[in-house]
Design a protein around this motif. Structure first.
Motif, PDB file in Angstrom:
ATOM      1  N   ASP A  73     134.680  75.452  19.248  1.00  0.00           N
ATOM      2  CA  ASP A  73     135.433  76.705  19.271  1.00  0.00           C
ATOM      3  C   ASP A  73     136.156  76.961  17.955  1.00  0.00           C
ATOM      4  OD1 ASP A  73     134.782  77.594  21.877  1.00  0.00           O
ATOM      5  OD2 ASP A  73     136.162  76.131  22.731  1.00  0.00           O
ATOM      6  N   ASP A  74     135.636  76.361  16.876  1.00  0.00           N
ATOM      7  CA  ASP A  74     136.197  76.591  15.557  1.00  0.00           C
ATOM      8  C   ASP A  74     135.428  77.706  14.852  1.00  0.00           C
ATOM      9  OD1 ASP A  74     138.081  75.580  13.441  1.00  0.00           O
ATOM     10  OD2 ASP A  74     136.195  75.475  12.352  1.00  0.00           O
ATOM     11  N   PRO A  75     136.107  78.713  14.323  1.00  0.00           N
ATOM     12  CA  PRO A  75     135.419  79.818  13.652  1.00  0.00           C
ATOM     13  C   PRO A  75     134.940  79.405  12.259  1.00  0.00           C
ATOM     14  CG  PRO A  75     137.783  80.131  13.524  1.00  0.00           C
ATOM     15  CD  PRO A  75     137.565  78.892  14.336  1.00  0.00           C
ATOM     16  N   ASP A  76     133.760  78.877  12.187  1.00  0.00           N
ATOM     17  CA  ASP A  76     133.245  78.249  10.982  1.00  0.00           C
ATOM     18  C   ASP A  76     131.983  78.982  10.525  1.00  0.00           C
ATOM     19  OD1 ASP A  76     131.986  74.866  10.384  1.00  0.00           O
ATOM     20  OD2 ASP A  76     132.364  76.523   9.028  1.00  0.00           O
ATOM     21  N   VAL A  77     131.868  79.267   9.232  1.00  0.00           N
ATOM     22  CA  VAL A  77     130.696  80.006   8.744  1.00  0.00           C
ATOM     23  C   VAL A  77     129.410  79.202   8.904  1.00  0.00           C
ATOM     24  CG1 VAL A  77     132.059  81.301   7.085  1.00  0.00           C
ATOM     25  CG2 VAL A  77     130.924  79.218   6.341  1.00  0.00           C
ATOM     26  N   THR A  78     129.523  77.885   9.032  1.00  0.00           N
ATOM     27  CA  THR A  78     128.324  77.056   9.185  1.00  0.00           C
ATOM     28  C   THR A  78     127.944  76.820  10.638  1.00  0.00           C
ATOM     29  OG1 THR A  78     129.608  75.010   9.048  1.00  0.00           O
ATOM     30  CG2 THR A  78     128.724  75.891   6.988  1.00  0.00           C
ATOM     31  N   ASN A  79     128.649  77.439  11.564  1.00  0.00           N
ATOM     32  CA  ASN A  79     128.293  77.273  12.971  1.00  0.00           C
ATOM     33  C   ASN A  79     126.866  77.774  13.216  1.00  0.00           C
ATOM     34  OD1 ASN A  79     128.806  76.625  15.699  1.00  0.00           O
ATOM     35  ND2 ASN A  79     129.298  78.761  16.157  1.00  0.00           N
ATOM     36  N   LYS A  80     126.094  76.984  13.936  1.00  0.00           N
ATOM     37  CA  LYS A  80     124.684  77.265  14.268  1.00  0.00           C
ATOM     38  C   LYS A  80     123.738  77.111  13.065  1.00  0.00           C
ATOM     39  CE  LYS A  80     126.027  78.218  18.397  1.00  0.00           C
ATOM     40  NZ  LYS A  80     125.934  77.140  19.435  1.00  0.00           N
ATOM     41  N   ALA A  81     124.232  76.566  11.974  1.00  0.00           N
ATOM     42  CA  ALA A  81     123.366  76.329  10.815  1.00  0.00           C
ATOM     43  C   ALA A  81     122.375  75.207  11.110  1.00  0.00           C
ATOM     44  CB  ALA A  81     124.203  75.961   9.595  1.00  0.00           C
ATOM     45  N   LYS A  82     121.166  75.364  10.589  1.00  0.00           N
ATOM     46  CA  LYS A  82     120.155  74.310  10.688  1.00  0.00           C
ATOM     47  C   LYS A  82     120.439  73.279   9.589  1.00  0.00           C
ATOM     48  CE  LYS A  82     116.651  77.568  12.331  1.00  0.00           C
ATOM     49  NZ  LYS A  82     115.381  78.253  11.994  1.00  0.00           N
ATOM     50  N   ILE A  83     120.499  72.023   9.978  1.00  0.00           N
ATOM     51  CA  ILE A  83     120.732  70.938   9.021  1.00  0.00           C
ATOM     52  C   ILE A  83     119.603  69.928   9.180  1.00  0.00           C
ATOM     53  CG2 ILE A  83     122.294  69.105   8.280  1.00  0.00           C
ATOM     54  CD1 ILE A  83     124.611  70.839   9.235  1.00  0.00           C
ATOM     55  N   THR A  84     118.940  69.610   8.078  1.00  0.00           N
ATOM     56  CA  THR A  84     117.737  68.790   8.151  1.00  0.00           C
ATOM     57  C   THR A  84     117.864  67.534   7.306  1.00  0.00           C
ATOM     58  OG1 THR A  84     116.570  69.760   6.260  1.00  0.00           O
ATOM     59  CG2 THR A  84     116.415  70.937   8.364  1.00  0.00           C
ATOM     60  N   ALA A  85     117.032  66.559   7.637  1.00  0.00           N
ATOM     61  CA  ALA A  85     116.921  65.332   6.839  1.00  0.00           C
ATOM     62  C   ALA A  85     115.448  64.996   6.651  1.00  0.00           C
ATOM     63  CB  ALA A  85     117.644  64.180   7.524  1.00  0.00           C
ATOM     64  N   ASP A  86     115.070  64.756   5.408  1.00  0.00           N
ATOM     65  CA  ASP A  86     113.752  64.213   5.072  1.00  0.00           C
ATOM     66  C   ASP A  86     113.960  62.771   4.626  1.00  0.00           C
ATOM     67  OD1 ASP A  86     111.526  66.516   4.821  1.00  0.00           O
ATOM     68  OD2 ASP A  86     113.478  67.342   4.262  1.00  0.00           O
ATOM     69  N   VAL A  87     113.318  61.852   5.296  1.00  0.00           N
ATOM     70  CA  VAL A  87     113.444  60.434   4.937  1.00  0.00           C
ATOM     71  C   VAL A  87     112.090  59.919   4.489  1.00  0.00           C
ATOM     72  CG1 VAL A  87     114.135  58.139   5.713  1.00  0.00           C
ATOM     73  CG2 VAL A  87     115.342  60.153   6.580  1.00  0.00           C
ATOM     74  N   ARG A  88     112.056  59.365   3.279  1.00  0.00           N
ATOM     75  CA  ARG A  88     110.810  58.854   2.710  1.00  0.00           C
ATOM     76  C   ARG A  88     110.966  57.384   2.355  1.00  0.00           C
ATOM     77  NH1 ARG A  88     107.695  63.282   1.159  1.00  0.00           N
ATOM     78  NH2 ARG A  88     108.864  65.254   1.108  1.00  0.00           N
ATOM     79  N   ILE A  89     109.882  56.649   2.467  1.00  0.00           N
ATOM     80  CA  ILE A  89     109.882  55.237   2.099  1.00  0.00           C
ATOM     81  C   ILE A  89     109.792  55.098   0.584  1.00  0.00           C
ATOM     82  CG2 ILE A  89     108.430  53.159   2.132  1.00  0.00           C
ATOM     83  CD1 ILE A  89     107.937  53.687   5.089  1.00  0.00           C
ATOM     84  N   LEU A  90     110.614  54.207   0.038  1.00  0.00           N
ATOM     85  CA  LEU A  90     110.586  53.866  -1.377  1.00  0.00           C
ATOM     86  C   LEU A  90     109.967  52.471  -1.512  1.00  0.00           C
ATOM     87  CD1 LEU A  90     114.189  55.003  -2.430  1.00  0.00           C
ATOM     88  CD2 LEU A  90     112.050  56.240  -2.821  1.00  0.00           C
ATOM     89  N   PRO A  91     108.701  52.375  -1.833  1.00  0.00           N
ATOM     90  CA  PRO A  91     108.048  51.065  -1.924  1.00  0.00           C
ATOM     91  C   PRO A  91     108.708  50.191  -2.999  1.00  0.00           C
ATOM     92  CG  PRO A  91     106.444  52.861  -1.978  1.00  0.00           C
ATOM     93  CD  PRO A  91     107.792  53.473  -2.154  1.00  0.00           C
ATOM     94  N   ASN A  92     108.712  48.896  -2.748  1.00  0.00           N
ATOM     95  CA  ASN A  92     109.192  47.915  -3.723  1.00  0.00           C
ATOM     96  C   ASN A  92     110.668  48.083  -4.093  1.00  0.00           C
ATOM     97  OD1 ASN A  92     106.465  46.933  -3.940  1.00  0.00           O
ATOM     98  ND2 ASN A  92     106.031  48.631  -5.362  1.00  0.00           N
ATOM     99  N   GLN A  93     111.435  48.720  -3.198  1.00  0.00           N
ATOM    100  CA  GLN A  93     112.879  48.856  -3.440  1.00  0.00           C
ATOM    101  C   GLN A  93     113.649  48.438  -2.181  1.00  0.00           C
ATOM    102  OE1 GLN A  93     114.262  52.359  -5.676  1.00  0.00           O
ATOM    103  NE2 GLN A  93     112.125  53.035  -5.809  1.00  0.00           N
ATOM    104  N   PRO A  94     113.486  47.214  -1.746  1.00  0.00           N
ATOM    105  CA  PRO A  94     114.108  46.780  -0.486  1.00  0.00           C
ATOM    106  C   PRO A  94     115.629  46.941  -0.494  1.00  0.00           C
ATOM    107  CG  PRO A  94     113.355  44.899  -1.780  1.00  0.00           C
ATOM    108  CD  PRO A  94     112.794  46.116  -2.436  1.00  0.00           C
TER     109      PRO A  94
END
Length: 371
Positions: A73-94
């Protein structure tokens, strides 16, 4: 009178919390081969919150997940915004987790925000718990490879136009925020914090002048009057005069300019440190005394004394063609009130405009003049 809409009390979740949930879901997908429909995200202060995943896919060494921000119930301009994450594997970087900002996440272009210039506008605390959730979900996978996590807000650049980000030097998107991840409904804390942060940024960038305004109209006015000053010197303080000036003193800023309209400035003149209309009413005795000082006749002074708003007085002064004298008296009273509260702390200048944005008067008070 129409009934005022009831304020709700449902808590929501910050952009940082939603980014952490999306990153958690995508990471789980890389580990298990299937992205869950919901995740239990770990937030600060031992809070565990469930988030729904609305869209996702896995493609070889890459997983994508999206959540929708619920600000409660907070009047926020980002309400209902889509937020995404792309996660990729970084080989040889344990054991390595690299956090980046994608489309719609702002870029830091100025110092003073606690983040490196050129980096994504993902605040330090959200960075911590985004990485924490990724590491929790990745588990043993990080013993073999690293992970690159890119947070995006597809509509972020558009949403940022409704924030103060560009003023602070955050361009092309919104900030990923949230110290606790929890958004408390109808709280003024976030705006108050942004006022303090804006003044701190001004100081950290080496400016010795800050311009405080009470809203958009007065800000446009002072920006026009003070076009030689950098944009980062201008801070919309809203109703938070006390917090703004206390921060000025803490940051040792030498010059304060306040731009305002008659109503808020009258509140300042009468000693209010929070100038919201819902708090103490305008002192019409004070306004009447200013009208008298401006040269108004006794019948008008008495009418003003019985009125409800400072704006009414300013309109009466305009009819009598003594409005500039009235504003001059008001500016002087604001200065004397604030200097009494903050003696020898900063030079003070008051700029007053009318409701059309026309300059009415200005007044100064230098520290040395008080000796």
């Amino acid at each position: 009178m129409p009934k005022r809409k009831k304020r709700g009390n449902r808590k929501g979740f910050s952009t940082g919390a939603n980014a952490a949930a999306a990153a958690l879901a995508a990471t789980e997908g890389l580990v298990t081969g299937q992205i869950p429909q919901s995740v239990d995200c770990v937030l600060p202060e031992n809070n565990v919150v469930q988030f729904e995943v609305v869209e996702s896919y896995i493609d070889n060494n890459h997983a994508f997940a999206m959540v929708i921000k619920d600000a409660g119930d907070d009047p926020d301009v980002t309400n209902k915004a889509k937020i995404t994450a792309d996660v990729r594997i970084l080989p040889n970087q344990p054991r390595k987790v690299v956090l980046k900002g994608g489309k719609g996440v702002g870029i830091i272009t100025q110092e003073g925000l606690g983040l490196e210039v050129g980096s994504a506008a993902i605040n330090p605390k959200p960075r911590e718990y985004i990485e924490q959730n990724v590491r929790l979900a990745a588990g043993d996978l990080l013993e073999k490879v690293g992970l690159e996590v890119t947070i995006s807000v597809p509509e972020g650049e558009k949403l940022a136009k409704r924030t103060l980000n560009s003023r602070l030097g955050i361009l092309n998107g919104i900030s990923i925020l949230g110290t606790t991840g929890i958004v408390h409904p109808w709280s003024t804390a976030a705006f108050r914090a942004s006022v303090v942060q804006g003044i701190e940024v001004t100081a950290r960038q080496g400016h010795d002048t800050v311009v405080l305004t009470t809203g958009g109209r007065t800000e446009k006015f002072v920006m026009r009057e003070l076009s030689d000053l950098p944009q980062s010197c201008f801070v919309q303080m809203g109703d938070f005069l006390r917090y703004a000036l206390d921060t000025v003193v803490e940051q040792k800023i030498n010059n304060v300019i306040i731009g305002g309209l008659v109503g808020k400035l009258t509140k300042m003149a009468q000693g209010e440190t929070i100038t919201h209309a819902g708090r103490n009413p305008v002192n019409m005795e004070l306004v009447a005394s200013l009208a008298k000082e401006a040269g108004a006749p006794m019948d008008i002074i008495e009418t003003i004394r019985q009125a409800q708003t400072a704006r009414f007085a300013s309109e009466q002064m305009k009819r009598l063609n003594i409005d500039k004298e009235f504003y001059k008296a008001l500016a002087a009273k604001v200065i004397s009130t604030l200097i009494e509260r903050y003696p020898e702390q900063f030079n003070l200048r008051i700029l007053i405009c009318d409701f059309e944005g026309n300059k009415m008067t200005e007044a100064y008070r230098m520290i040395e003049e008080q000796a």
